[in-house]
Design a protein around this motif. Structure first.
Motif: not given
Length: 223
Positions: A83-90, A106-114, A125-131
């Motif tokens: 999962d990426t942060t986009s996947g977590g948000l969706s 705990e998201l973001g590692a796959n974003d960086a790897l890609r 990350i901001e949208e996930i946290t805000r919601r």
């Protein structure tokens, strides 16, 4: 000798059920009442337990550690490998139910790897946290650091994301989820990226004080 198999009378049945109930409550006290808090770990393979036995994954080891400390909390594994942060948000709304009190993101590692743009990671990350915060859910951001082979510009844009979002949305921060584990071959699987059971144990030990703070903040906010 067959008398032991004779049907029980109603009084004897009631006494038997009462004794059985007392025994079960004594043997399994956790079944008598639900946990006071529900903590969801929204993550990727690092927390989901990639190639590990179920009991060795981060949420399960964290559950055991919190139980030993006497916390009344249910830890839910909402990790999805890859999962990426986009996947977590969706999948946020169905991964984090309405009865959730606190979340470890705990998201973001796959974003960086890609090599995904840090601007996209920050936005997600901001949208996930805000919601979550708008729902009254307390949040602990488990930060990630960019691989240094992506260059200093990428790292400079990626690394501050979690601290910035935590400050903006009154969330707690654990700066680096793999602290004490990253690059240690004894604490990782053969791929060198995913923690083994011993590595997860180190992560749990390191992050436990911050999780305890999260639970205290959650209890306070619930009144």
């Amino acid at each position: 000798m067959w008398r032991i198999f004779q049907p029980l009378g109603s009084d004897r049945v009631n006494r038997f059920l009462f004794v059985l109930g007392v025994f079960l409550l004594a043997a399994f006290p956790g079944a008598a009442q639900a946990a006071d808090l529900k903590l969801v770990v929204l993550g990727d393979s690092l927390s989901a337990g990639y190639q590990l036995a179920p009991e060795d994954a981060f949420p399960e080891q964290l559950q055991k550690a919190l139980d030993e400390k006497g916390h009344s909390v249910e830890v839910v594994n909402a990790g999805v490998s890859g999962d990426t942060t986009s996947g977590g948000l969706s999948r946020l709304d169905w991964s984090v139910g309405a009865d959730t009190d606190a979340v470890i993101v705990e998201l973001g590692a796959n974003d960086a790897l890609r090599g995904i743009s840090p601007e996209i990671t920050r936005k997600n990350i901001e949208e996930i946290t805000r919601r979550l915060r708008e729902r009254g859910v307390e949040v602990l951001l488990a930060g990630m650091l960019a691989p240094r082979n992506l260059g200093p510009e990428y790292a400079d844009a990626f690394d501050p994301i979690y601290a910035d979002v935590a400050n903006a949305h009154d969330a707690l921060l654990y700066p680096f989820f793999l602290e004490g584990v990253a690059l240690d071959q004894d604490l990782n699987l053969s791929d060198g990226m995913h923690p083994n059971a011993a590595g997860v144990a180190v992560i749990v030990e390191n992050i436990l004080p911050k999780v305890t703070e999260l639970l205290a903040k959650t209890k306070s906010s619930k009144g």
